[in-house]
Design a protein around this motif. Structure first.
Motif, mmCIF file in Angstrom:
data_model
loop_
_atom_site.group_PDB
_atom_site.id
_atom_site.type_symbol
_atom_site.label_atom_id
_atom_site.label_comp_id
_atom_site.label_asym_id
_atom_site.label_seq_id
_atom_site.Cartn_x
_atom_site.Cartn_y
_atom_site.Cartn_z
ATOM 1 N N THR A 136 -11.407 -2.020 0.145
ATOM 2 C CA THR A 136 -10.118 -2.250 0.785
ATOM 3 C C THR A 136 -9.070 -2.643 -0.260
ATOM 4 O O THR A 136 -9.408 -3.107 -1.354
ATOM 5 C CB THR A 136 -10.209 -3.349 1.851
ATOM 6 O OG1 THR A 136 -10.700 -4.542 1.239
ATOM 7 C CG2 THR A 136 -11.140 -2.926 2.972
ATOM 8 N N PRO A 137 -7.789 -2.472 0.063
ATOM 9 C CA PRO A 137 -6.736 -2.813 -0.903
ATOM 10 C C PRO A 137 -6.665 -4.307 -1.189
ATOM 11 O O PRO A 137 -6.941 -5.140 -0.318
ATOM 12 C CB PRO A 137 -5.454 -2.343 -0.202
ATOM 13 C CG PRO A 137 -5.882 -1.412 0.875
ATOM 14 C CD PRO A 137 -7.244 -1.862 1.291
ATOM 15 N N VAL A 138 -6.291 -4.635 -2.420
ATOM 16 C CA VAL A 138 -5.943 -6.000 -2.802
ATOM 17 C C VAL A 138 -4.437 -6.018 -3.032
ATOM 18 O O VAL A 138 -3.926 -5.283 -3.884
ATOM 19 C CB VAL A 138 -6.681 -6.444 -4.075
ATOM 20 C CG1 VAL A 138 -6.267 -7.869 -4.464
ATOM 21 C CG2 VAL A 138 -8.188 -6.352 -3.893
ATOM 22 N N ALA A 176 -4.014 7.324 -1.107
ATOM 23 C CA ALA A 176 -4.310 8.630 -0.526
ATOM 24 C C ALA A 176 -3.920 8.671 0.947
ATOM 25 O O ALA A 176 -4.125 7.698 1.684
ATOM 26 C CB ALA A 176 -5.788 8.956 -0.688
ATOM 27 N N THR A 177 -3.383 9.789 1.374
ATOM 28 C CA THR A 177 -2.986 9.949 2.769
ATOM 29 C C THR A 177 -4.179 9.872 3.706
ATOM 30 O O THR A 177 -4.098 9.289 4.794
ATOM 31 C CB THR A 177 -2.268 11.297 2.962
ATOM 32 O OG1 THR A 177 -1.134 11.348 2.092
ATOM 33 C CG2 THR A 177 -1.797 11.483 4.396
ATOM 34 N N ALA A 178 -5.298 10.454 3.296
ATOM 35 C CA ALA A 178 -6.483 10.515 4.157
ATOM 36 C C ALA A 178 -7.727 10.210 3.335
ATOM 37 O O ALA A 178 -7.662 10.017 2.118
ATOM 38 C CB ALA A 178 -6.580 11.882 4.815
ATOM 39 N N GLY A 179 -8.881 10.172 4.012
ATOM 40 C CA GLY A 179 -10.139 9.881 3.343
ATOM 41 C C GLY A 179 -10.463 8.405 3.395
ATOM 42 O O GLY A 179 -9.684 7.582 3.890
ATOM 43 N N ASP A 180 -11.623 8.037 2.849
ATOM 44 C CA ASP A 180 -12.075 6.648 2.873
ATOM 45 C C ASP A 180 -11.676 5.872 1.627
ATOM 46 O O ASP A 180 -11.716 4.641 1.619
ATOM 47 C CB ASP A 180 -13.600 6.592 3.028
ATOM 48 C CG ASP A 180 -14.033 6.866 4.461
ATOM 49 O OD1 ASP A 180 -13.236 6.597 5.378
ATOM 50 O OD2 ASP A 180 -15.169 7.357 4.649
ATOM 51 N N ASP A 181 -11.319 6.560 0.548
ATOM 52 C CA ASP A 181 -10.962 5.887 -0.699
ATOM 53 C C ASP A 181 -9.460 5.650 -0.759
ATOM 54 O O ASP A 181 -8.660 6.526 -0.405
ATOM 55 C CB ASP A 181 -11.389 6.728 -1.900
ATOM 56 C CG ASP A 181 -12.901 6.886 -1.986
ATOM 57 O OD1 ASP A 181 -13.616 5.965 -1.522
ATOM 58 O OD2 ASP A 181 -13.364 7.917 -2.506
ATOM 59 N N LEU A 182 -9.087 4.464 -1.230
ATOM 60 C CA LEU A 182 -7.661 4.150 -1.352
ATOM 61 C C LEU A 182 -7.008 4.989 -2.429
ATOM 62 O O LEU A 182 -5.885 5.480 -2.249
ATOM 63 C CB LEU A 182 -7.488 2.665 -1.685
ATOM 64 C CG LEU A 182 -6.036 2.190 -1.816
ATOM 65 C CD1 LEU A 182 -5.346 2.191 -0.465
ATOM 66 C CD2 LEU A 182 -5.984 0.804 -2.459
ATOM 67 N N ASN A 225 -5.661 6.489 6.269
ATOM 68 C CA ASN A 225 -6.587 6.237 5.167
ATOM 69 C C ASN A 225 -7.617 5.207 5.611
ATOM 70 O O ASN A 225 -7.259 4.142 6.134
ATOM 71 C CB ASN A 225 -5.827 5.739 3.937
ATOM 72 C CG ASN A 225 -6.746 5.408 2.778
ATOM 73 O OD1 ASN A 225 -7.312 4.325 2.718
ATOM 74 N ND2 ASN A 225 -6.905 6.350 1.868
ATOM 75 N N GLY A 226 -8.885 5.510 5.405
ATOM 76 C CA GLY A 226 -9.950 4.639 5.877
ATOM 77 C C GLY A 226 -9.910 3.249 5.268
ATOM 78 O O GLY A 226 -10.141 2.251 5.959
ATOM 79 N N ALA A 227 -9.629 3.155 3.971
ATOM 80 C CA ALA A 227 -9.583 1.846 3.318
ATOM 81 C C ALA A 227 -8.453 0.993 3.881
ATOM 82 O O ALA A 227 -8.618 -0.210 4.117
ATOM 83 C CB ALA A 227 -9.401 2.028 1.815
ATOM 84 N N GLU A 228 -7.302 1.609 4.110
ATOM 85 C CA GLU A 228 -6.190 0.863 4.697
ATOM 86 C C GLU A 228 -6.502 0.432 6.120
ATOM 87 O O GLU A 228 -6.134 -0.676 6.539
ATOM 88 C CB GLU A 228 -4.916 1.717 4.669
ATOM 89 C CG GLU A 228 -4.295 1.869 3.296
ATOM 90 C CD GLU A 228 -2.928 2.499 3.363
ATOM 91 O OE1 GLU A 228 -1.954 1.857 2.939
ATOM 92 O OE2 GLU A 228 -2.825 3.647 3.848
ATOM 93 N N ARG A 229 -7.175 1.280 6.868
ATOM 94 C CA ARG A 229 -7.515 0.923 8.246
ATOM 95 C C ARG A 229 -8.466 -0.279 8.273
ATOM 96 O O ARG A 229 -8.298 -1.198 9.094
ATOM 97 C CB ARG A 229 -8.145 2.115 8.966
ATOM 98 C CG ARG A 229 -7.143 3.208 9.330
ATOM 99 C CD ARG A 229 -7.824 4.356 10.072
ATOM 100 N NE ARG A 229 -8.524 3.875 11.262
ATOM 101 C CZ ARG A 229 -7.932 3.594 12.419
ATOM 102 N NH1 ARG A 229 -6.631 3.743 12.548
ATOM 103 N NH2 ARG A 229 -8.638 3.181 13.455
#
Length: 409
Positions: free
Chosen positions: A249-251, A194-200, A387-391
């Protein structure tokens, strides 16, 4: 009902509702506004009354009724009766085209050749995915005002040229196909990360893109690039269950637990890749699907045939010589030729505004022992990521001195 519940309904149902209202009203702006009003009514009434059994149907009906009320208020005496008849007729409008699917028809409308390609993409992401203008602007690294102008002009062009809301006939399909495939692919890409938000992830968009891909494969079973796109999405979606850690967060691909991959989707995607290979007419989506198939064959990240991946990226770069393809190729170079060769491949790419470029470069620099430069690159990636998860992931990598692999997820 919580705000998160309403947000899930909005994400999952908005595109379908807008598509249905566009068919009924023949007016994109009116359809969007009516659906937005319906969700505002839902936000005011559902907390007390509860979510209806069919939320999408409720939104569509409420939006339709709001549109009827607006047309009655704004219509002149001469056309009021005609508008009421139009919107209250119990029969579906006459079907034109080979497929009865509102959202696929909407994609073909957005991707009409009378519209410029950037406008096609922006309008599709706006109507089908529900992305906001700032989100679209961030995804394509262009100013918000540019995106807004593209969307407004595209809507005006559709109205002025009376572009039909339909899936075209067989004779028109080949010419119309490339932008439609691009729109479906971008829908999946937004769902994948996702471009934005907290979820990947946005699973609703991934599911919708795969659904549209299956429809296109039924519509054009002899088009290799249609099959290639479907294979690419299936093989990528197969990894969804392993792509997110417990903290959200991403794996990264090499680190994923492959026992959590959906093997039925892997098998289906691989079968489509084999069917494409037999046709002997490679295209960009087919080559990307073949790369995904190589990854899906490996029992672990260490066992990946990176030489084959690099050869496929060399082919893809010849077919689609873009900086983003060159960036992804550099990851394969890292695994085949080492970090210095990867850094050489990265240097000079015009991707300064893309956070993944800086994240990849940070990992390569860390492997070369250039910790200070790696940290600076991670800082640049963090400044660009939305994206919050990526950050959170990038911050952790930076704080751990940038060790590890910046691979695909």
């Amino acid at each position: 009902m919580t705000a998160a519940d309403l947000e899930r309904v909005y994400r999952g149902e908005r595109g379908r509702c807008v598509a249905t209202l566009v068919r009924l009203l023949g007016d994109i702006d009116l359809a969007e506004e009516a659906v937005q009003e319906a969700f505002a009514v839902a936000a005011a009434t559902w907390p007390e009354r509860g979510v209806p059994p069919n939320p999408g149907g409720w939104i569509t009906t409420t939006a339709r009724n709001r549109a009827v009320d607006r047309l009655r208020r704004e219509a002149t005496r001469g056309d009021r009766h005609r508008q009421a008849l139009l919107l209250h007729t119990p029969d579906e409008p006459e079907e034109v085209g080979p497929v009865r699917d509102d959202r696929l028809r909407l994609v073909f409308t957005c991707c009409h050749p009378a519209l410029a390609q950037p406008a096609q993409v922006a309008l599709t992401l706006r109507l089908l995915c529900g992305l906001t203008t700032p989100e679209i602007a961030r995804a394509f690294l262009v100013p918000e005002a540019t995106v807004a102008q593209r969307i407004v002009r595209a809507k005006k062009k559709i109205a002025a040229a009376r572009i039909p809301y339909r899936v075209p006939g067989d004779a028109e399909l080949p010419e119309r196909l490339p932008p439609v495939l691009a729109a479906v692919y971008l829908t999946f890409t937004e769902g994948h990360t996702a471009t934005a938000g907290d979820d990947l992830l946005r699973p609703d968009l991934c599911a919708e893109a795969v659904r549209l891909g299956r429809l296109l494969a039924e519509l054009m079973p002899d088009e290799p690039e249609v099959l290639g796109l479907l294979a690419l999405m299936l093989l990528t979606q197969a990894r969804a269950g392993a792509r997110v850690a417990d903290d959200g967060t991403p794996v990264l691909l090499p680190d994923q637990d492959r026992s959590r991959w959906d093997r039925s989707l892997v098998a289906e995607g691989q079968a489509l890749v084999r069917a494409c290979l037999r046709r002997g007419a490679p295209g960009p989506y087919q080559v990307q699907a073949a790369i995904a198939a190589v990854h899906s064959d490996a029992p672990s990240g260490d066992a990946t045939d990176w030489r084959q991946v690099l050869d496929l990226y060399d082919l893809l770069l010849r077919l689609t010589p873009t900086p983003v393809v060159a960036l992804n190729r550099a990851v394969a170079v890292l695994h085949v030729e080492g970090p210095q060769a990867a850094l050489d491949a990265l240097d000079g790419l015009p991707l300064d505004r893309l956070h993944l470029f800086h994240a990849t470069r940070a990992d390569v620099l860390a492997r070369l022992g250039r910790a200070r430069d790696a940290r600076a690159a991670y800082d640049r990636a963090l400044a660009l990521a939305t994206n919050g998860a990526e950050r959170r992931f990038l911050r952790g990598r930076r704080d751990a001195s940038g060790t590890g692999t910046e691979g695909a997820t």
